[in-house]
Design an enzyme around this catalytic site. Structure first.
Site, short mmCIF file in Angstrom:
data_model
loop_
_atom_site.label_atom_id
_atom_site.label_comp_id
_atom_site.label_asym_id
_atom_site.label_seq_id
_atom_site.Cartn_x
_atom_site.Cartn_y
_atom_site.Cartn_z
N HIS A 105 -75.97 -43.81 -15.42
CA HIS A 105 -75.16 -43.90 -14.25
C HIS A 105 -74.16 -43.02 -14.59
O HIS A 105 -73.05 -43.61 -15.48
CB HIS A 105 -74.57 -45.18 -14.03
CG HIS A 105 -73.36 -45.64 -13.04
ND1 HIS A 105 -73.77 -46.71 -11.90
CD2 HIS A 105 -72.30 -44.82 -12.69
CE1 HIS A 105 -72.52 -46.31 -11.37
NE2 HIS A 105 -71.77 -45.49 -11.64
N ASP A 155 -81.17 -48.95 -5.67
CA ASP A 155 -79.83 -49.47 -5.97
C ASP A 155 -79.65 -50.92 -5.33
O ASP A 155 -78.35 -51.05 -4.96
CB ASP A 155 -78.80 -48.44 -6.23
CG ASP A 155 -77.59 -49.14 -6.84
OD1 ASP A 155 -77.66 -50.06 -7.54
OD2 ASP A 155 -76.61 -48.44 -6.60
N ASN A 194 -77.21 -54.88 -15.92
CA ASN A 194 -75.86 -55.26 -15.99
C ASN A 194 -75.68 -56.58 -15.51
O ASN A 194 -75.11 -57.03 -14.50
CB ASN A 194 -74.84 -54.26 -15.11
CG ASN A 194 -75.35 -54.28 -13.55
OD1 ASN A 194 -76.74 -54.21 -13.15
ND2 ASN A 194 -74.53 -54.09 -12.57
N ARG A 232 -80.30 -59.65 -10.53
CA ARG A 232 -79.49 -60.46 -10.93
C ARG A 232 -79.91 -61.81 -11.76
O ARG A 232 -80.33 -61.46 -13.04
CB ARG A 232 -78.71 -60.95 -9.82
CG ARG A 232 -78.22 -60.24 -8.79
CD ARG A 232 -76.97 -59.32 -9.31
NE ARG A 232 -76.50 -58.56 -8.21
CZ ARG A 232 -75.75 -57.20 -8.57
NH1 ARG A 232 -75.75 -57.06 -9.72
NH2 ARG A 232 -75.41 -56.90 -7.71
C1 NCD Z 1 -74.16 -52.46 -8.74
C2 NCD Z 1 -74.17 -53.63 -8.84
O1 NCD Z 1 -73.73 -54.30 -8.10
O2 NCD Z 1 -74.85 -54.23 -9.73
N1 NCD Z 1 -73.27 -51.78 -7.81
C3 NCD Z 1 -72.95 -50.88 -7.25
O3 NCD Z 1 -72.31 -50.64 -6.29
N2 NCD Z 1 -74.22 -49.97 -6.74
C4 NCD Z 1 -74.13 -51.56 -9.99
C5 NCD Z 1 -74.33 -50.10 -10.03
O4 NCD Z 1 -75.47 -49.70 -9.93
O5 NCD Z 1 -73.58 -49.29 -10.14
ZN ZN Z 2 -77.34 -50.01 -9.63
#
Ligand code: NCD
Ligand code: ZN
Length: 401
Positions: free
Chosen positions: A173, A283, A88, A58
């Protein structure tokens, strides 16, 4: 004066060996009677630091969920010494300037921080420039947190073509979002197949993120048999949770792609034991308790994981669910091989990214001890046997329990 990890059992060439390691920033020597400052590791095992190729640390406008300091602190507590951070962000990591800023944050963190370049309609022409500041690229073909989806097929092709020319790994993804979880699960194999065909046209080095189903894994294994350049990860949430936990826990089990069936989970364990899983990434997608309390509809999707992936797998090794050899392959060796950098094993001359582990230590995961800023974990209340007690990153002691 070098540090010596003495009297432990060291994982070298696929097995534990009773030997010592001398290191400063790099591993200097492996053997007995080494000169240096000894740290007694009697009764402990020593593994290469884990490499997590999928985290969301983040920062920027979402530093209330996590930042590089808290994320990397969580990582080293769990024996993870290298992470690859996803783009992201808010704002998205799609420009050279923002990626350079992220690089500075990563360099100032407690781990080896590697970064993915995000891809968008606006930065196609800069892909070659961006390649100079990133370690890999990430393409979203399905919608998820951050809304970086690229749906236009001509644009998808242009992007994959240009990324292929850079020679960097293209993580994708592939799984669709925005529909019922059962449908996402049911479509996974088809969505992975689409990404495989797309990238094979341009000979991109494809890496498929967060694979959850048997059909998905089989699709990828089939592509490998056809000689295609593809790798994939699964994640701890798909090894430990199923739709059953989703119905009990609601938004605290909401993740993209969703947790799948018990049969899929069992298959993933079988595949892990059979050496068919390329790597395990977390993830690690932290969202706060307040955000998760918004309920299944409104809460953002994503689960934290970087702090506990190694203990979860070490506990499985203790219980006979997998072997130490497989664990080191999926968490250390293969990520380094695939993404092309010299880590993931214990060998003289390599960076001293090392984790000292007590395979007998039993601890229960409690909320009060969680280092991630999100402040919760889907693994809370689990009692695990096998924990990191010391983590060194490039020879620096970054965690000691
Ligand atoms: C991820 C995120 O919160 O950034 N969320 C998720 O559900 N895995 C984004 C992602 O990796 O798809
Ligand atoms: Zn992710």
């Amino acid at each position: 004066m070098p540090t010596i990890l003495a009297n432990g059992q060291v994982f070298i060439d696929g097995k534990l060996q009773r030997t010592d390691i001398a290191f400063d920033q790099k591993i200097q020597a492996i053997g007995k009677n080494l000169l240096g400052e000894p740290v007694d590791c009697l009764g402990k095992i020593i593994l290469p630091g884990a490499i997590d190729v999928h985290v969301h640390f983040r920062d920027f406008n979402q530093s209330h969920k996590e930042d590089w300091q808290s994320g990397s602190h969580a990582a080293v507590r769990g024996g993870v010494t290298t992470v690859f951070d996803m783009p992201n962000n808010d704002p998205p990591a799609t420009t050279v300037e923002r990626l350079q800023e992220k690089r500075r944050k990563a360099d100032a963190s407690l781990v080896n921080g590697k970064i993915y370049g995000g891809l968008s309609a606006e930065n196609v022409d800069q892909i070659a420039e961006i390649a100079k500041v990133v370690d890999a690229f990430k393409l979203y073909l399905g919608d998820t947190t951050g809304h970086m989806i690229i749906s236009d097929r001509a644009l998808q092709k242009e992007i994959v073509h240009r990324v292929a020319e850079t020679g960097k790994v293209l993580a994708v993804h592939a799984q669709r979002g925005g529909i019922a979880p059962e449908e996402i699960t049911a479509h996974e194999a088809k969505d992975l197949q689409y990404a495989i065909e797309l990238s094979s046209q341009f000979k991109a080095k494809l890496h498929l993120a967060h694979v959850t189903t048997r059909a998905g894994v089989e699709t990828i294994l089939d592509a490998k048999r056809r000689g295609l350049d593809v790798s994939f990860e699964t994640c701890p949430q798909y090894l430990f949770f199923t739709t059953e936990e989703r119905s009990k826990r609601g938004a605290f089990m909401k993740v993209n792609p969703p947790v799948a069936t018990a049969a899929d989970r069992d298959f993933l364990w079988e595949a892990l034991r059979a050496g068919k899983i390329d790597m395990i990434a977390t993830d690690h997608a932290p969202h706060t308790i307040e955000e998760k309390n918004l309920g299944m509809e409104k809460a953002p999707s994503g689960l934290p994981g970087v702090e506990f992936v190694l203990p979860l797998l070490l506990d499985s090794v203790n219980a006979g669910g997998t072997s130490l050899e497989q664990l080191v392959k999926v968490c250390c060796a293969r990520p380094a091989q695939r993404f092309g950098f010299p880590k993931g094993k214990i060998s003289a001359g390599l960076d001293a990214d090392l984790v000292v582990i007590d395979m007998n230590l039993r601890k229960t995961i409690t909320r009060s001890e969680i280092a991630s800023k999100c402040g919760w974990s889907p693994y809370e209340t689990m009692t695990l046997q096998g924990w990191p007690v010391m983590t060194f990153v490039q020879g620096q002691l970054r965690f000691r329990s």
